[in-house]
Design a protein around this motif. Sequence first.
Motif, PDB file in Angstrom:
ATOM      1  N   UNK A  85      37.872  44.101  40.275  1.00 39.61           N
ATOM      2  CA  UNK A  85      38.179  45.164  41.219  1.00 39.61           C
ATOM      3  C   UNK A  85      38.322  46.525  40.577  1.00 39.61           C
ATOM      4  N   UNK A  86      38.091  46.611  39.251  1.00 36.68           N
ATOM      5  CA  UNK A  86      38.223  47.893  38.572  1.00 36.68           C
ATOM      6  C   UNK A  86      36.890  48.382  38.019  1.00 36.68           C
ATOM      7  N   UNK A  87      35.823  47.640  38.243  1.00 37.61           N
ATOM      8  CA  UNK A  87      34.536  48.037  37.719  1.00 37.61           C
ATOM      9  C   UNK A  87      34.476  47.994  36.205  1.00 37.61           C
ATOM     10  N   UNK A  88      35.251  47.106  35.581  1.00 37.82           N
ATOM     11  CA  UNK A  88      35.256  47.028  34.131  1.00 37.82           C
ATOM     12  C   UNK A  88      33.953  46.416  33.634  1.00 37.82           C
ATOM     13  N   UNK A  89      33.426  46.919  32.522  1.00 37.78           N
ATOM     14  CA  UNK A  89      32.245  46.278  31.940  1.00 37.78           C
ATOM     15  C   UNK A  89      32.595  44.900  31.407  1.00 37.78           C
ATOM     16  N   UNK A  90      31.575  44.067  31.266  1.00 32.36           N
ATOM     17  CA  UNK A  90      31.810  42.718  30.761  1.00 32.36           C
ATOM     18  C   UNK A  90      32.320  42.749  29.326  1.00 32.36           C
ATOM     19  N   UNK A  91      31.870  43.733  28.548  1.00 36.91           N
ATOM     20  CA  UNK A  91      32.303  43.834  27.157  1.00 36.91           C
ATOM     21  C   UNK A  91      33.675  44.480  27.076  1.00 36.91           C
ATOM     22  N   UNK A  92      34.357  44.203  25.989  1.00 37.12           N
ATOM     23  CA  UNK A  92      35.627  44.866  25.744  1.00 37.12           C
ATOM     24  C   UNK A  92      36.822  43.987  26.021  1.00 37.12           C
ATOM     25  N   UNK A  93      37.936  44.343  25.394  1.00 39.10           N
ATOM     26  CA  UNK A  93      39.191  43.621  25.574  1.00 39.10           C
ATOM     27  C   UNK A  93      39.964  44.223  26.739  1.00 39.10           C
ATOM     28  N   UNK A  94      40.819  43.405  27.371  1.00 37.77           N
ATOM     29  CA  UNK A  94      41.599  43.893  28.510  1.00 37.77           C
ATOM     30  C   UNK A  94      42.861  43.067  28.676  1.00 37.77           C
ATOM     31  N   UNK A  95      43.944  43.742  29.046  1.00 38.11           N
ATOM     32  CA  UNK A  95      45.214  43.080  29.348  1.00 38.11           C
ATOM     33  C   UNK A  95      45.972  43.849  30.416  1.00 38.11           C
ATOM     34  N   UNK A  96      46.515  43.168  31.418  1.00 41.41           N
ATOM     35  CA  UNK A  96      47.555  43.797  32.232  1.00 41.41           C
ATOM     36  C   UNK A  96      48.832  43.902  31.396  1.00 41.41           C
ATOM     37  N   UNK A  97      49.497  45.041  31.482  1.00 42.63           N
ATOM     38  CA  UNK A  97      50.708  45.289  30.707  1.00 42.63           C
ATOM     39  C   UNK A  97      51.827  45.665  31.669  1.00 42.63           C
ATOM     40  N   UNK A  98      52.983  45.012  31.526  1.00 43.08           N
ATOM     41  CA  UNK A  98      54.155  45.345  32.326  1.00 43.08           C
ATOM     42  C   UNK A  98      55.210  45.958  31.415  1.00 43.08           C
ATOM     43  N   UNK A  99      56.365  46.239  31.972  1.00 42.73           N
ATOM     44  CA  UNK A  99      57.427  46.857  31.186  1.00 42.73           C
ATOM     45  C   UNK A  99      57.897  45.960  30.053  1.00 42.73           C
TER      46      UNK A  99
END
Length: 249
Positions: A85-99
């Motif tokens: 839902x964010x249009x992120x490319x397939x490549x690359x690292x990603x994490x949701x981050x909370x407090x």
Amino acid sequence: MSDAEDPDEPGPPFRQGWFYAERVRPAGFRDGVTGALRRRGRVVGLIHLSTESADTYDTEARRLLACLIPALAALADPVAHAGEGHGLPQAGAANPVTADAVIDLPARDRVRVLEDAGFQGLPRAFADTGGHRLRLLWPVGGAWYRVTLHRHPRGPGIPADAVLVHEVPTELPYKLSPRELEVLTRVAMGQTNQAIAQALFLSPRTVHCHIEHMLHKTGAASRTEATALAVRDGLLRPAPEHLAFFVER
């Protein structure tokens, strides 16, 4: 209650457990089986089947359920689609981050910029701005990363304050130096040469030289044009207290 993921060692028979005696049998059920839904080392749910017929869930039935558990776990995993839902490319690292946590995503590496103490305050500062997106550049261990911060929509397993951090390796655009990137960021904030010099502990003359080099490398004709370029392409390395200048709302 048997464990469908370990059919060879089912544990105590279902009908001998307290849950069967106090909850299941009074409701009319005579047999049942429970399996833990595990995915990538995490328990993401449970599945329980009950029937009115006794001795229904034999070893073969439990083996069948064990075969289905990986697919069921993938469907039940609350963070399996957290990055969509964010249009992120397939490549690359990603994490949701909370407090207070970094949430791992399936099939995504953990972002390296979170290892840098200087970056760790940015996701919270971004959340506090109420912005939708922010693009910037950040170094870790001698390498540079193009980083995007997104406001993450609330969903199953994702707290309301989560920020999605995405990174891909990159080189500094236009062959800018790290110092020129710092100066460009402050130019984009509208700071004067004197203010930039004081903030970066440089002489005004040195700041002037950095700006001249930065304009030449980017092809920008003025500070205003350089500012537009920096914001448009994420040529920024802002401190947490300066994010409000650059977030997309």
